[in-house]
Design an enzyme around this catalytic site. Structure first.
Site, PDB file in Angstrom:
ATOM      1  N   HIS A  33       0.827  -1.193   0.000  1.00  0.00           N
ATOM      2  CA  HIS A  33       0.000   0.000   0.000  1.00  0.00           C
ATOM      3  C   HIS A  33       0.868   1.252   0.000  1.00  0.00           C
ATOM      4  CE1 HIS A  33      -3.834  -2.101   1.755  1.00  0.00           C
ATOM      5  NE2 HIS A  33      -3.430  -2.617   0.603  1.00  0.00           N
ATOM      6  N   GLU A  35       0.963   3.962   1.895  1.00  0.00           N
ATOM      7  CA  GLU A  35       1.512   4.434   3.168  1.00  0.00           C
ATOM      8  C   GLU A  35       2.779   3.681   3.542  1.00  0.00           C
ATOM      9  OE1 GLU A  35      -3.076   4.575   3.750  1.00  0.00           O
ATOM     10  OE2 GLU A  35      -1.597   3.530   2.485  1.00  0.00           O
ATOM     11  N   CYS A  58      -6.033   1.837   5.806  1.00  0.00           N
ATOM     12  CA  CYS A  58      -6.755   0.609   6.130  1.00  0.00           C
ATOM     13  C   CYS A  58      -6.545   0.224   7.593  1.00  0.00           C
ATOM     14  CB  CYS A  58      -6.337  -0.529   5.203  1.00  0.00           C
ATOM     15  SG  CYS A  58      -4.610  -1.016   5.316  1.00  0.00           S
ATOM     16  N   ALA A 145     -18.515   4.764 -38.771  1.00  0.00           N
ATOM     17  CA  ALA A 145     -17.987   4.085 -39.957  1.00  0.00           C
ATOM     18  C   ALA A 145     -18.844   4.474 -41.154  1.00  0.00           C
ATOM     19  CB  ALA A 145     -18.003   2.565 -39.775  1.00  0.00           C
ATOM     20  N   ALA A 147     -20.854   3.437 -44.797  1.00  0.00           N
ATOM     21  CA  ALA A 147     -21.805   2.369 -45.111  1.00  0.00           C
ATOM     22  C   ALA A 147     -21.088   1.064 -45.437  1.00  0.00           C
ATOM     23  CB  ALA A 147     -22.699   2.792 -46.277  1.00  0.00           C
ATOM     24  N   ARG A 167      -7.378   4.408 -21.553  1.00  0.00           N
ATOM     25  CA  ARG A 167      -7.346   2.959 -21.336  1.00  0.00           C
ATOM     26  C   ARG A 167      -6.460   2.618 -20.138  1.00  0.00           C
ATOM     27  NH1 ARG A 167      -6.296   0.211 -27.336  1.00  0.00           N
ATOM     28  NH2 ARG A 167      -8.372   0.621 -28.221  1.00  0.00           N
ATOM     29  N   ASP A 183     -13.154  -4.960 -36.516  1.00  0.00           N
ATOM     30  CA  ASP A 183     -11.943  -4.144 -36.415  1.00  0.00           C
ATOM     31  C   ASP A 183     -10.675  -4.930 -36.105  1.00  0.00           C
ATOM     32  OD1 ASP A 183     -13.631  -2.053 -36.844  1.00  0.00           O
ATOM     33  OD2 ASP A 183     -13.584  -1.271 -34.797  1.00  0.00           O
ATOM     34  N   ARG A 190      -0.778   1.372 -25.746  1.00  0.00           N
ATOM     35  CA  ARG A 190       0.472   1.533 -26.488  1.00  0.00           C
ATOM     36  C   ARG A 190       0.963   2.973 -26.361  1.00  0.00           C
ATOM     37  NH1 ARG A 190      -3.043  -1.336 -29.701  1.00  0.00           N
ATOM     38  NH2 ARG A 190      -3.518   0.393 -31.113  1.00  0.00           N
ATOM     39  N   GLY A 279     -19.158  -1.786 -29.792  1.00  0.00           N
ATOM     40  CA  GLY A 279     -19.857  -0.962 -30.744  1.00  0.00           C
ATOM     41  C   GLY A 279     -21.211  -0.422 -30.330  1.00  0.00           C
TER      42      GLY A 279
END
Length: 345
Positions: A33, A35, A58, A145, A147, A167, A183, A190, A279
């Site tokens: 932790h 601390e 804690c 996207a 059509a 992310r 996809d 990255r 999606g």
């Protein structure tokens, strides 16, 4: 953030006579932790010092002794913290231990910021589900996207790099099966150095996903969890487990996976923050079930038209009052695109 689940990501700074003598942040995997690490760096200088920590220390014995005991043993004179820990094993006990030992406790500084940082940890404690961020990258007219399915790239390089940064602050990155098939994404972080990668989650009732995809070939190296229905083919389950994926059985709602069941399962597995990248069908299901806590949208300066693929699938709303509403938190330009962030009221 994104490295410590199911534990919160806590920061601690030890200050003595106006000088920082120790710093710590919860280590990857949730231990040690913050601390403990800050006190180890401070050493003898911790005696009589003030510890600033982003959550109540804690108070329970788990895999390690409680941080409150460590602060007392180190001779800390004062602890400044924003919030009480919502974990029932702690919730006020950590502060009581400190005060009983004669340590001054100052509560409330930075409470709003800390509540945002710990929102995933608090939500999982409260309802046993993770905090959900829904991210959409779309054209000016809300299409993801053309059509014909072409989608790479609607937004620019700067916006895509920003997405990787987001992310990195989540425990998991999640997409629907349609996005995984269309996809062939890697769903990793990255451009931010060597780090523990988020769990990759794919929601697919029948596990009808390509076995030679980037997700599949990397399943031994980067965690891949597949949320599937009770009717998924046993041979497919064995095949995915055989290449290193974790298969998570979830319930159905009609002909689709029940997203509430999916979130319950992810919460039970310890995830506190999930970053959903679509999606459209999965986005609509999460919104309809009132599971989205934050919206992050990247809008590019191009128009695709009504024949393009909508960012969010059909929700069957008859009135505006039925639509989920969010409060605006942030708007800014990123490269040639605009990023807008909204949060649940």
């Amino acid at each position: 953030m994104g490295q410590t689940w199911p534990n919160p990501s806590v920061g601690c700074v030890v200050v003595n006579d106006g000088h920082i003598v120790g710093r710590g942040v919860t280590a990857a995997g949730g231990r040690p932790h913050a601390e403990v690490l800050a006190l180890a760096q401070a050493g003898a200088a911790a005696k009589g010092a003030t510890a600033y920590v982003t959550l109540e220390p804690c108070a329970h014995h788990g895999e390690t002794p409680p941080c409150s005991e460590a602060l007392i043993a180190a001779g800390i004179a004062r602890v400044v913290a924003p919030l009480v820990d919502s974990d029932s094993r702690v919730s006020g006990r950590g502060f009581s231990m400190l005060q009983d030992a004669g340590i001054e406790v100052s509560l409330g500084a930075g409470a709003e910021e800390a509540a945002c940082d710990h929102a995933g940890f608090f939500k999982r404690n409260a309802v046993e589900r993770p905090f959900v961020t829904l991210k959409l990258a779309s054209s000016f007219d809300g299409r993801i996207a053309t059509a014909t399915g072409e989608s790479q790239w609607i937004t620019g390089e700067a916006a895509r790099r920003h997405v990787h940064g987001l992310r990195a602050t989540h425990d998991a990155v999640m997409v629907g099966g349609g996005t995984a098939r269309a996809d062939d994404p890697m769903l990793n972080v990255r451009g931010y150095g060597t780090r523990c990668q988020p769990v990759r989650v794919v929601v697919s009732r029948r596990l009808d996903l390509p076995m030679m995809s980037k997700l599949a070939v990397s399943a031994q190296d980067v965690p891949l969890w597949l949320c599937h229905g009770p009717d998924a083919d046993a041979a497919l389950l064995d095949a995915w487990r055989g290449i290193g994926a974790t298969c998570v059985k979830c319930g159905l709602q009609g002909q689709q996976l029940d997203v509430v069941s999916v979130m319950d399962a992810l919460g039970a597995a310890g995830l506190t923050r999930v970053f959903c990248e679509g999606g459209g069908a999965l986005a609509a299901s999460l919104l309809k079930a009132d599971l989205v806590d934050e919206l992050v949208g990247y809008t590019a300066g191009l128009a695709i038209g009504a024949d393009g693929l909508a960012a969010i699938g059909a929700m069957g709303l008859a009135r505006l009052t039925q639509a989920p509403r969010f409060e605006l938190v942030e708007t800014r330009a990123i490269g040639g695109d605009v990023m807008v962030r909204w949060r649940r009221s």
